[in-house]
Design an enzyme around this catalytic site. Structure first.
Site, short mmCIF file in Angstrom:
data_model
loop_
_atom_site.label_atom_id
_atom_site.label_comp_id
_atom_site.label_asym_id
_atom_site.label_seq_id
_atom_site.Cartn_x
_atom_site.Cartn_y
_atom_site.Cartn_z
N CYS C 86 0.84 -1.21 0.00
CA CYS C 86 0.00 0.00 0.00
C CYS C 86 0.87 1.26 0.00
O CYS C 86 1.55 1.54 -0.96
CB CYS C 86 -0.97 -0.05 1.18
SG CYS C 86 -2.32 1.12 1.05
N HIS C 203 -3.54 -5.52 1.11
CA HIS C 203 -2.86 -5.72 2.38
C HIS C 203 -2.83 -7.19 2.78
O HIS C 203 -3.76 -7.66 3.45
CB HIS C 203 -3.60 -4.96 3.48
CG HIS C 203 -3.42 -3.48 3.46
ND1 HIS C 203 -2.41 -2.85 4.14
CD2 HIS C 203 -4.12 -2.50 2.84
CE1 HIS C 203 -2.49 -1.53 3.96
NE2 HIS C 203 -3.53 -1.30 3.17
N GLU C 205 -1.27 -8.55 5.11
CA GLU C 205 -1.24 -8.72 6.58
C GLU C 205 -2.65 -8.64 7.16
O GLU C 205 -2.86 -9.02 8.30
CB GLU C 205 -0.31 -7.67 7.22
CG GLU C 205 -0.88 -6.27 7.41
CD GLU C 205 -0.92 -5.43 6.14
OE1 GLU C 205 -0.64 -5.96 5.05
OE2 GLU C 205 -1.25 -4.22 6.25
#
Ligand SMILES: Nc1ncnc2c1ncn2[C@@H]1O[C@H](COP(=O)(O)OP(=O)(O)O)[C@@H](O)[C@H]1O
Ligand SMILES: [Mg+2]
Lengths: 80, 735, 229, 80
Positions: C86, C203, C205
């Site tokens: 990002c 993302h 994560e």
């Protein structure tokens, strides 16, 4: 006809973007830059309109759409 | 000698001015008058609401801090505490939607981290005028992007909220923002200024001429003079706030400070005097040392400025340098501007002269308190009777109309502008009854919800207050969370009008009664009066923010249907209650009738049953029945199901069909479970004294609702889903 | 094997990424402070999401001047693995470690939602655990994720197989509908020519634990771990 | 010394913000407005610097910081 309208925060209003740019420039060593203010610029193309009408319409659309008169001010000029 | 005109311009009455003179033993100078006018404004002093707010229950065994500080604090075990609060930013958002909403987020975040907590979630409760009017659309667009712009940038997820549309909010929107943070119990900080000689440090943005008179503005009704009064609205700087947040949490973690307070409304004035007053000390500052953004600012302006992203810290004498080093690490300065003193005075110096010398108590605690007259509004007499209404011919269409009314329609257009996943704790995405935030390192999760139906509150304020609490708790019960604490934001018109004061009193009593019934303390809140335009008040709008605990996150469930062939149960009774419903408003443009009544004991039994069944692992999904009634509830369960599962339902109650489908009788929850849990669920319900009944089964691509021997609703889930999903985006496409 | 996560003053996915590496993958993970010149002997550097400097000028524009970034550049030049997520991707673009630039999302709004991305290249250190054509469900959360490069730039990317992820529909179809932010060629992630520096807007994560609704992001971290092993 | 730097998208890059403004103006009835492009303006204050140095430094900071040459172009002028 091309008109340029410049919109920026009123002088008394905080300009976080300009401040951040200034700080970045300082970090890069450009210490002589004492202030930066960031604003918006609009290039507006107008067709078939008299100069008198343009004089009237530009402040109108600037107040209504391009700028927020509560926190922003604007200036404009005819480019061509 | 201060002229009467100037006193009036400062929003003070002559009696109030006389009291000031009496308290300080002389006439105030202009700067001092400015200070009083801010601190004695409705917004800061709660002078009209105080005597009613006292009725709210505020104690409980897990309460670490009740009302009176920046935010409430509760013990949640494991050495952890939650810090939470709701604030309004209605007036600034009205004037400048983007910046008004953004700085509202900034303010509530500071309220949380000033106590030593790291903010873990935001929620917003919004009220706008109808989207058929262009200016309401642009207000909404600005407010939503302002909240997004600020919260996203700092990295606090906005995990949920609520939105209502009603012409009473046109053009005066309501923007209430809730924040919750997590702290270690031994690292909680308060607004204290203890120890004469300790250093007063100023941190954060420079002071400019922002929002001077912002706090008094929040206490003045808008009228056509608005243009003239338009103040200098503050511009938010979320990046600065992020730096401030990290630096403050770091100095707190390292135990370098005595106390800390954010500079919100009433800026330097409020933070200095409140910190001193809280500790029974005095405080002295020198304005020449205050970082200033503009040249030539007067003491008056510096003391009254509402520039954002600033905090005041009292540091241990020998720790000042350590504090300054941490702020420097975060590219901020911590500037010594004064010290804590013995005595009880706020003393301010500028250009070598003393410009303020007043007892802190006089500004913080001795503002007159008003028991304003109240009177039941006449409008209520006319609202009670509903003439007999025709039954809609096409109930499918009625349902679609209800689904696509922006108040009921999908809010994804809004929440997908909010980063709702940052911090990787959001276990239930926006759109459900409550938001679920896991607590890393434990099995637990927190659930949070905001609630407040303005229509009920308008038609029957006391019930409105009660239902707001009950419904918020019900939302928590549906995800398996036990409610533990409450914050509230009370949005009203002009309290100097007896009818408004009556609404206020009734609602506070209703909230109080419900909180007592649920045995949950109120730990803080906010009151926003003067929400009127040209003398027309908004509907009284209480917004309740309730936090609950989910003991074991693995057991938590959501509202959407999980699988085909599961049994659908209704917990609670259907009653013939059609007043105050979304249906009346959408179908007949009526805001009338007696809103649903609530029996708090019955409500508790239903919620406890739901909680117990979730804990026993019996349920697959649970969704509470609220606006739009049973019918809308069923459709939402289908929309929120990953596979868009439909259902077939049959009802047999002897109730008029529209009332049965769309009535908003309280204390009802719709749950699903695998069929083999049927008898266990029904037995449990019986034991707990709750009426429960299997009313249908999940499955298929349609929703069919039959009543006695008729089919009332027969609609394709996808068709309804698309209509529901597109309603708000569509209204923004039309310009 | 050691991972380093860069912290800019406005990073906000730094801890999220750290938690996944430490708690889900049990990797040794350290933070790298933007003002330092020290990359602490890590084997892979991750530039996390957030708003490095408030993103006031342009996303990632100011972060590239951080002292640490010079070290990151050198690390990358020597073949070290660098992943930008990002805002981290935006920084890599501004830094010139990856080609192109980001424009505002086509609808001019911040977008936070789960999207589908299709793995276009399996032969990278970041995707070797996946399959070409495999569709992952991973969230995005950005305002400026509308990837842009000149026609020639895009051609080069395609020729060199540098497009690693494309936004798609749930079934892998590349379409305007699936291309949520309007990126050229539906680009969701690209890699440099040398194949050691990747940037992606989604993302991973946020999609590495079942409780968050998807574990598809694990493929990316697991691939790096396999590659380094 | 005050310098104004105008940064705008290259012609080859779409400018959806400008388009949105144009559409808003059309809806309000300003049909003669045929095009709008939106950009940024920076007002930079510089102290103690020779004109020659300014001539050198402004393009430098514009290329490095104020504009991203992949998508943007800039012009500048000395104001005072
Ligand atoms: N509706 C309410 N219910 C309970 N407490 C309230 C309410 N409104 C305000 N309070 C309490 O009064 C105190 C002062 O509130 P406020 O002036 O909004 O605080 P601040 O401006 O510091 O955030 C706070 O502790 C707040 O929690
Ligand atoms: Mg406060």
């Amino acid at each position: 006809m091309k008109v340029r309208v410049l919109v920026s925060f009123k002088d008394s209003v905080l300009d976080p973007q300009g401040q951040t740019v200034k700080n970045a420039l300082h970090t890069l060593g450009y210490k002589n830059i004492s202030d930066v203010r960031q604003g918006k610029v609009f290039e507006v193309d107008i067709t078939d309109m008299s100069d008198a009408d343009i004089e009237k319409i530009i402040p109108e659309i600037s107040n209504k759409v391009l700028a927020n008169p509560i926190i922003e001010k604007f200036t404009w000029e005819i480019l061509e | 000698m201060i002229e009467k005109k100037i006193i009036k311009e400062h929003g003070l009455t002559e009696q109030e001015y006389e009291k000031i003179v009496e308290l300080i033993g002389r006439e105030p100078n202009l700067t001092e008058l400015g200070i009083f006018s801010l601190m004695w404004s409705e917004h800061c002093s709660y002078k009209s609401s105080k005597i009613h707010l006292k009725k709210l229950p505020t104690s409980g065994e897990n309460v670490i801090q009740g009302p009176g500080e920046n935010a409430g604090i509760m013990d949640i075990g494991d050495g952890l505490a939650i810090v939470f609060k709701i604030e309004s930013h209605n007036h600034p958002s009205f004037i400048e939607p983007y910046q008004g909403a953004a700085t509202g987020v900034g303010g509530i975040l500071r309220d949380i981290f000033t106590m030593g907590a790291r903010p873990i979630a935001l929620m917003d409760s919004l009220r706008f005028g109808p989207l058929s009017q262009a200016h309401n659309k642009s207000i909404m667009e600005g407010v939503v992007s302002g909240i997004a712009g600020y919260g996203n940038s700092i990295g606090i997820p906005t995990v949920g909220g609520e939105i209502y549309f009603n012409k009473c909010y046109s053009p005066n929107p309501l923007v209430n923002v809730f924040c919750i943070g997590l702290a270690r119990k031994e690292k909680i900080f308060y607004a204290k200024a203890e120890g004469a000689g300790n250093s007063v440090l100023y941190v954060g943005s420079k002071t400019g001429r922002d929002g001077i008179h912002g706090a008094t503005m929040a206490s003045a009704e808008f009228d056509e003079d608005l243009e003239k009064k338009r103040p200098n609205v503050q511009v938010g700087d979320p990046f600065k706030e992020k730096l401030l947040l990290e630096a403050c949490l770091e100095v707190m973690d390292k135990d370098l400070i005595v106390g800390i307070q954010d500079m919100g409304a009433a800026g330097l004035t409020c933070s200095t005097s409140e910190m001193a007053s809280n500790s029974g000390s005095g405080i002295a500052i020198n304005l020449d040392l205050v970082p200033q953004r503009e040249e030539g600012m007067t003491p008056y302006e510096i003391m009254l400025s509402e520039s954002q992203e600033r905090m005041l810290i009292v540091a241990k004498r020998d720790k000042v340098q350590a504090v300054q080093e941490i702020f420097e690490k975060w590219d901020l300065e911590a500037i010594h501007i004064g010290q804590v003193t013995d005595g009880d005075k706020l003393k301010v110096e500028a250009n070598g002269q003393e410009v303020v010398n007043i007892p802190v108590d006089s500004i913080v605690n001795l503002c007159p308190v008003y028991d304003r007259p109240f009177e039941r509004p006449a409008y209520l007499d006319k609202l009670d009777q509903l003439d007999s209404l025709p039954l809609p011919e096409n109930l499918n269409q009625t349902l679609l109309d209800l689904l696509t009314d922006p108040t009921q329609a999908d809010k994804e257009w809004v929440f997908r502008q909010y980063d709702h996943m940052v911090q990787t704790n959001t276990a239930l995405l926006p759109g459900a009854d409550a938001s679920v935030i896991r607590i890393k390192g434990t099995k637990k999760a927190l659930a949070t919800t905001l609630d407040g139906n303005p229509l009920y509150s308008y038609l029957d304020p006391k019930s409105g207050g009660k239902i707001a609490v009950a419904e918020a708790c019900r939302n928590l019960s549906c995800v398996g969370a036990y409610p533990i604490g409450v914050t509230n934001c009370l949005n009203f018109g002009n309290p100097e009008k007896p009818e408004i004061m009556w609404q206020f009193k009734e609602i506070v009593e209703g909230i109080s009664e419900a909180c007592l019934a649920f045995d949950i303390p109120i730990t803080g809140g906010n009151v926003s009066f003067y929400n009127e335009t040209d003398g027309k008040p908004i509907h009284p709008t209480p917004v309740l923010g309730i936090v609950g605990i989910i003991p074991d996150l693995d057991k938590s469930i959501g509202p959407g249907f999980i699988d085909n062939g599961e049994a659908i149960f209704l917990l609670g009774n259907n009653r013939d209650e059609i007043g105050g419903t979304a249906y009346l408003k959408s179908q007949f443009q009526m805001e009338k009738g007696r809103p649903p009544q609530i029996d708090l004991e019955e409500e508790k039994r239903v919620q406890n049953l739901c909680l117990e069944a979730i804990d026993d692992g019996l349920l697959s999904s649970a969704h509470d029945i609220s606006e739009g009634g049973l019918a809308l509830c069923l459709f939402e369960c289908a929309f929120l199901s990953a596979k868009k599962i439909g259902c077939v339902v049959h009802l047999s109650d002897n109730i008029r069909s529209d009332s049965l489908l769309f009535g908003e009788t309280q204390s009802r929850i719709l749950v699903t479970a695998p069929s083999h849990h049927l008898s266990r669920i029904l037995n449990l319900a019986k034991e707990r004294g709750v009426f429960a009944k299997k009313i249908g089964e999940t499955g298929g691509a349609k929703i069919e609702i039959g009543h006695q021997n008729k089919t009332l609703i027969d609609l394709d889930v996808q068709t309804a889903f698309q209509a529901w999903k597109q309603a708000i985006p569509e209204s923004f496409k039309i310009r | 094997m050691k991972f380093g996560i860069v912290i800019f003053p406005g990073s906000n996915c730094d801890y999220d990424t750290f938690n996944v590496l430490r708690d889900v993958f049990h990797m040794e993970t350290v933070f790298l402070w933007h003002k330092d010149h020290n990359i602490k002997d890590v084997d892979c550097i991750i530039l996390p999401g957030g708003f490095s400097y408030g993103d006031y000028l342009r996303s990632g524009a100011i972060a590239r001047f951080s002292p640490l970034m010079q070290e990151v550049k050198e690390f990358a030049m020597k073949g070290g693995l660098v992943l930008g997520i990002c805002n981290g991707f935006q920084v890599l673009l501004e830094l010139g470690l990856l080609p192109g630039a980001m424009l505002r999302n086509k609808n001019l709004k911040f977008l936070c939602q789960h999207v589908h991305i299709r793995i276009e290249e399996k032969k990278t250190p970041f995707t070797k655990r996946g399959e070409k054509g495999q569709v992952l469900r991973i969230p995005i959360a950005h305002f400026d994720g509308n990837y842009y490069d000149s026609e020639e730039g895009i051609e080069t990317l395609i020729e060199n197989n540098q497009i690693v992820f494309r936004y798609s529909e749930h079934n892998g179809l590349i379409s305007d509908k699936g291309n949520v932010n309007g990126s050229k060629e539906s680009v969701a992630g690209i890699i440099n020519k040398a194949g050691n520096v990747m940037g992606m807007m989604p993302h991973p994560e946020r999609a590495s634990e079942a409780i968050l609704g998807s574990e598809d992001g694990k493929i990316i971290f697991q691939s790096i771990i396999d590659w380094l092993a």
